[in-house]
Each structure stands twice: as C-alpha cells, then as structure tokens.
Motif scaffolding. Structure first.
Motif, PDB file in Angstrom:
ATOM      1  N   GLN A   3       0.832  -1.210   0.000  1.00 23.67           N
ATOM      2  CA  GLN A   3       0.000   0.000   0.000  1.00 23.67           C
ATOM      3  C   GLN A   3       0.855   1.245   0.000  1.00 23.67           C
ATOM      4  OE1 GLN A   3      -2.396  -0.783   3.379  1.00 23.67           O
ATOM      5  NE2 GLN A   3      -4.133  -1.570   2.169  1.00 23.67           N
ATOM      6  N   ARG A   7       2.176   1.878  -3.336  1.00 20.52           N
ATOM      7  CA  ARG A   7       1.154   2.471  -4.201  1.00 20.52           C
ATOM      8  C   ARG A   7       0.930   3.937  -3.852  1.00 20.52           C
ATOM      9  NH1 ARG A   7      -3.005  -1.383  -3.222  1.00 20.52           N
ATOM     10  NH2 ARG A   7      -2.183  -3.253  -4.198  1.00 20.52           N
ATOM     11  N   GLN A  28       3.739   6.058  -4.968  1.00 21.67           N
ATOM     12  CA  GLN A  28       3.708   6.274  -6.408  1.00 21.67           C
ATOM     13  C   GLN A  28       2.710   7.382  -6.758  1.00 21.67           C
ATOM     14  OE1 GLN A  28       2.852   2.677  -8.456  1.00 21.67           O
ATOM     15  NE2 GLN A  28       4.069   3.223 -10.240  1.00 21.67           N
TER      16      GLN A  28
END
Lengths: 228, 455
Positions: free
Chosen positions: B152, B155, B158
């Motif tokens: 997570q 992500r 990112q």
C-alpha cells in the motif's frame, strides 16, 4: 553705382583670390579674416551680399549667420564650405543662408551665384506670363515657345531648362546651378548629363538661325543671350 | 533562419530549472518512501519474531497439542489478518497454519526471508516476510506477516509522487517562465541599446536600474564602452572634416590659380592644358567628396533627414535626367515601379546611389542597349534595381566590385576611383539594407538594393 560685397574668410589665399577677382569684376569688396570682425562689418547692413566661410577662427560661420539673422540683417549670404556632405548644405540653407557653395569652387560659379543673389527682385511678385530673349519668346500660360515667329516644340524638361535659362538670361549659369534649379539635384553626378541636355536644347533653339542664343562659357557653364 | 526552440538560452535555462526542481522533488519523496518502508518492515519483522518466540514457549510448556490449539486460537481471533503461521510435524507434514504448504526453498532457521507465497484459500501470491525455527527433531515453526502495508505504501508513494510531480512541473514552469521573463527584460535593455548603436544612434545607452547587481554593473561598463566609442566616432568625424579642409583648400587654391591663368592667356595650347588641369582638379574634388560622403554615411550621419516620398517619380526623374546621355551612348532607360510605392528614406542619398549605378551601367555595360530601373515592395522591404544588358561582371569578380578603390578593369579608364559602388553600398547600410550584385541572364549586371524602408 558699384555693389558692395563683404568677404568673411580666414584662408588668406582664398580670400585674396576672391577679393582680387571680385574687384576685377567691378565690385567694392571688404574683407574680414575672422567671425567677430565679419559680424561687426556685416551688421551695418550696407552690403549687397556677403560671402561667408563656414569654418572660421573665433566665431564659427554658422554662428555669424545666426547672429546676423537674429539682428534682422537680411543681406543675402552665400556660404563657402569644405563640408561637401548633403546635410551640411541643408543645415546651411535652413539656418538662413541664401546659397551654398562647396570648396573648391570655380570663381565663375561664385560670381554667377552672387550676381543671381544680388539681382533677385526683393519684393516684386508680379506674375510673369511671357519670357523673351531677342527673338525667342516663351509663353508661360499656353507653354508655347517661338523663335522669330516660328513654333519650337519642346519636351517638358527642355521647357523647364529653357525657362531657367530665360529667367537668367545674359547671366552665366553653371552646370551645378542648372542641376539644382531644373532637376533639384544637389550633387554633381560627375558626368556630362547637363551638357547633353543643353546641346539638345541648343539644336532646337539655334539650328537654322543666324544668331546663336545658347552660348558655352568655357570653364564656367552656359549663357543665354547675345553673343559675348 | 532561426535556430531550434531548444537552442534558445532562455528555454534551456527554464528547462534546467524545471529538471532541477523535479529531481529535488523525486529525491525527497524517495527518501521519505525509504524511511517509511524500513519502519513498516521492522514492525512486521518484530511481529513475526514475537509470534515465533511466543509459540516456541507454548510448545516447550504444552507440547504439540498445546501449540496447535494456540495457533488455531490465534488464527480464529483474526486480530491480525496479515498474520502467517505454519507448523510442520513429523515427516514434513503441515500440522496447522494458513499456508498451503511449506515453501521448498525455506530452511528451518530463517532469520528473515521475504518471499511471495499463496495463503490458504488465497487467489494471488502475496509478498510476506517470514522467520522459521526448529522446535525439536520433528517440529518446525514458521511465523510471518504479509507485507500488505508495504504494498500500500508503495502504491501511495507512487500516487503521491505523480501528484507532486504534476504540481512540481506546474510550479517549476511558472518559476522558470518568471525567471526567463526577468532575465529577458534585463537583457532586452542591452539588446535595445546595441541595436540602436548598430543603426548609428551613437548616443543610445543601456537603461540602468541602479540596483548595483551584476546586470547593472554590466550596463555601467557597457555604457562606459559606448561613451568611448561615441567619442572615437566623434573624433573620426572631426578628423575627416578637417582632412577635407586640409585637402580641399590646396585643391581650391590650385583651381583658383589655374582659372586666373586661364583668364590671362591667349595661347591655345596653354588654354587646353589649363582646362584639362581644371578638369583634373574637379575630379580630385569629387573623389574627396565621395570619400567623405562614405565615411559620413558610415557614421550614420544624415539619418535625421529621412523623409517619406514616392519612388516612381524619383525613378522617372532619373530616367529623364540620364535619358539623353544614355541615348547618346546607345542605351534606352526604362522604369518599372508601382505608383503607390512610398518609402521613408534619405532622398538625396538614394538618388545619389541610383545615379552612381546608372553611371556605372553607362560606363561598363558597353555593347548593351537597355538600362532598367525598377522598384518593388517585398514585405516591409523595398527592392530597388538597376539592370543592364551589357557584358556583365565575371562571376569571380562580383565580390571585388564593391571594394573601395577597386576598379575591375583598369584598362577601361574613365573617371572615378572605384568609389562609386562602395558609396552605393554604404548608402544601403545607412538605410539598414544591403546591396547585391548579380549576373543577369543571359548577360548583363543587376545591382539590387534591398532596404527595409517601405512606408
């Protein structure tokens, strides 16, 4: 009655030459060797014309001219200058000079221009309708030119050239004067453009007549009038 | 032709600024990401180790049955859905746990392994961190944590990075544009002064803002340089003027003497010689005149006399003045110029330039029969042309033609000292234009003046 000329010129040789030559032509000539002296003489206003060098010790020629005009002295002034450039001429004429001559000049050029300046009618603004010289007549209204009653056909520029010569008849006009007066060229193209124009005009005006009216004055220019 | 967009210093500067900003942003985000990830991993490892130690204690006290019960309770409690456990019994058979099978590559004394495995009933392999311990000869225990937070975080990082990048690019672009604008504004002051100087307005100076910064100091020293240049040009002008005075006065006197002599003699030989000498004095005078005219036009003198006038009458006039002379030399002069074409230029100088060109044509285009004067508007420029159909200049000599004091064919003689074309070129420069000489097809010479003077 002789006419009075004031020459303001610092270069002795040039001054001597001008004074001597003008005296020889019947003028009464005074000479001033610098600007202050020249201005002092010029302000009494008794001269018919003033020859003024542009570069003078003490007081510059343009300053003398400005002072003269400021003092309301209207004597015609012809400027002599070494500055041949166009802008110098314009500067001279806009600051109140009547004519402008670049050194080295031919005396005949100076003489022709001086005579023109002095002869200029000061107030007469009557409208001329005809110009004449001997049996040559020019009607400015219908633009007809006749000699001894015979019609002469002229191109527009030939007409203007003849008109210029007629207005200055019996006076020597130089090539540069014609360039300025007829074509408004204020530089010398250095070729014989004027001579070619004059020779064409001469053919039309003089060919077939006993007495030539257009005369070449060697080393000076041309003259319209009686032989002489 | 302009060079590419990316060759522009301003654009390069802006891009460099943008890159630097993006790099700084990327570095910052990466560091944050790394530290956060390390912390999450440490937490997971601690959880795995604590579970392992707890279960080992359970086994030591309660035996296999006790441990199985404890594991089942722990799995049933679902207090940690990322918890992974597997107990291997005698013969390598899994006794209890939520992994499908003991991973083949996993030893029995793993201190911390990250590996992708399927959980029981799982649909996808999950990244997990594991520790193992042999409890006795028959039993081996595996505990660990699925590294979901890690995924997570990756992500999130990112996404965060992309958002930050977008915002960063936006800010960087604005800042870069601003920087470029500030720079341009300062540099433009220099450009304005320089182009004014180049066009002959020698009194132009760089506007200063009195801040004393690098630009202001540069402006000060450039202005000092310009003062010096102006003084030098002024001196040059004075020198040319006084040179004119010094050179012309003797010529003037020489001519006066010759004229006086001419008036006194009746000898035809002497008269002819004196007249010839007067002509030579006149040529010398014209030469001085032209040389002076060139140096003065080069210094930009006379620019204040630019005025608006129509070209067609000017060309017609020239054709008229030179017409008879040209006719005598076997040429016809024609004019081709749109009646409405007007320019803002130095009339006299232009007239002079064109006169010189016609003169040249008359002198050097022997054998030809036509001289064409034309004017045309090309954008904001005006093209003036003097073309003849004479023999033309040899290809290799075109460059030589405009050089001062160069006469291509000395054998042709004539007057002039090779200053004619040089003056024409100077007059073109005075109008910010240029002169070009080309061969006409099939023969002849075309001299073109292209001047940005259309009114």
């Amino acid at each position: 009655m002789s006419q009075k000329i004031l020459v303001i010129e610092d270069d002795r040789t040039t001054a001597d030459f001008i004074v001597k030559s003008l005296t020889g032509e019947g003028f009464v000539v005074d000479h001033a060797a610098d600007g202050r002296d020249g201005l002092f003489h010029a302000t009494d206003g008794s001269y018919d014309a003033i020859v003024l060098d542009r570069m003078l010790p003490g007081m510059d020629g343009m300053a003398v001219l400005a002072a003269l005009r400021a003092a309301k002295v209207a004597t015609p002034v012809i400027i002599l200058s070494n500055l041949g450039a166009v802008d110098a001429r314009v500067e001279g004429l806009t600051s109140g000079a009547n004519d402008y001559l670049v050194k080295p000049f031919a005396f005949s050029e100076l003489l022709a221009r001086l005579k023109l300046l002095i002869a200029k009618p000061s107030g007469g603004t009557q409208v001329e309708t005809t110009l004449a010289c001997e049996d040559l007549e020019m009607n400015l209204l219908n633009r007809r030119v006749t000699r001894a009653g015979q019609r002469i056909e002229l191109q527009p520029r030939e007409f203007r050239l003849l008109e210029y010569l007629l207005r200055h008849k019996e006076q020597v006009v130089t090539r540069t004067m014609m360039l300025e007066g007829v074509w408004e060229y204020h530089f010398d193209p250095g070729t014989n453009v004027v001579d070619v124009h004059v020779s064409r005009l001469r053919r039309k005006v003089d060919d077939g007549f006993d007495k030539p009216l257009v005369h070449t004055i060697r080393g000076a220019g041309y003259m319209l009038g009686k032989a002489g | 032709m302009r060079r590419g967009f990316f060759q522009s210093t301003t654009i390069r500067l802006a891009l460099a600024l943008l890159l630097a900003q993006v790099a700084a942003l990327a570095l910052g985000l990466t560091v944050i990401h790394r530290f956060t990830a390390a912390t999450i991993l440490a937490d997971a490892r601690t959880a795995a180790e604590v579970a392992r130690d707890d279960f080992a204690e359970e086994y030591r006290q309660e035996g296999e049955a006790g441990l199985v019960r404890a594991i089942r309770d722990r799995l049933a409690a679902r207090d940690d859905r990322n918890f992974v456990v597997l107990l291997k019994g005698p013969g390598g058979v899994p006794l209890i746990g939520n992994l499908e099978q003991w991973p083949a590559t996993l030893g029995d004394k793993e201190r911390w392994r990250r590996i992708s495995l399927f959980r029981e009933g799982g649909t996808a392999a999950e990244e997990m961190g594991l520790v193992t311990r042999r409890l006795d000869a028959d039993h081996v225990l595996l505990t660990g944590e699925v590294l979901e937070a890690q995924v997570q975080l990756a992500r999130a990082s990112q996404a965060a990075f992309l958002y930050a990048l977008a915002a960063g690019i936006l800010i960087a672009t604005v800042v870069a544009a601003l920087a470029a604008w500030i720079l341009s504004r300062r540099v433009d002051a220099f450009a304005r002064a320089a182009s004014a100087i180049a066009s002959g307005r020698l009194d132009a100076r760089v506007e200063r803002d009195e801040t004393g910064d690098a630009f202001d100091r540069l402006g000060t020293s450039i202005n000092a340089m310009l003062d010096r240049i102006e003084a030098l040009v002024g001196e040059l002008r004075m020198v040319t003027d006084s040179m004119a005075h010094d050179l012309r006065s003797p010529v003037s006197r020489m001519k006066a003497t010759l004229e006086q002599a001419l008036g006194r003699t009746r000898d035809p030989n002497a008269t002819a010689a004196l007249a010839a000498a007067i002509d030579e004095a006149d040529s010398l005078h014209r030469l001085l005149d032209t040389a002076l005219e060139i140096s003065r036009a080069e210094a930009g003198i006379g620019r204040d006399q630019f005025a608006r006038f129509a070209l067609a009458p000017l060309l017609d006039d020239l054709a008229e003045v030179y017409g008879p002379l040209a006719e005598d030399e076997g040429f016809a002069i024609s004019v081709d110029a749109p009646a409405e074409l007007e320019v803002v230029a130095h009339r006299e100088m232009l007239l002079r330039a064109l006169s010189n060109l016609i003169d040249n044509a008359l002198k050097y285009a022997g054998g030809g029969s036509a001289i064409r004067l034309s004017a045309a508007r090309v954008g904001t420029d005006v093209e003036l042309r003097v073309a003849d159909d004479g023999p033309g200049i040899a290809e290799g000599q075109i460059g030589e033609a405009a050089k001062r004091f160069v006469r291509l064919d000395p054998a042709r003689g004539g007057s002039g000292a090779g200053l004619g074309l040089s003056l024409v070129e100077t007059i073109a420069h005075m109008h910010d234009g240029r002169m070009a000489i080309a061969r006409a097809d099939p023969h002849g010479t075309i001299v073109t003046l292209r001047l940005p003077v259309a009114a």
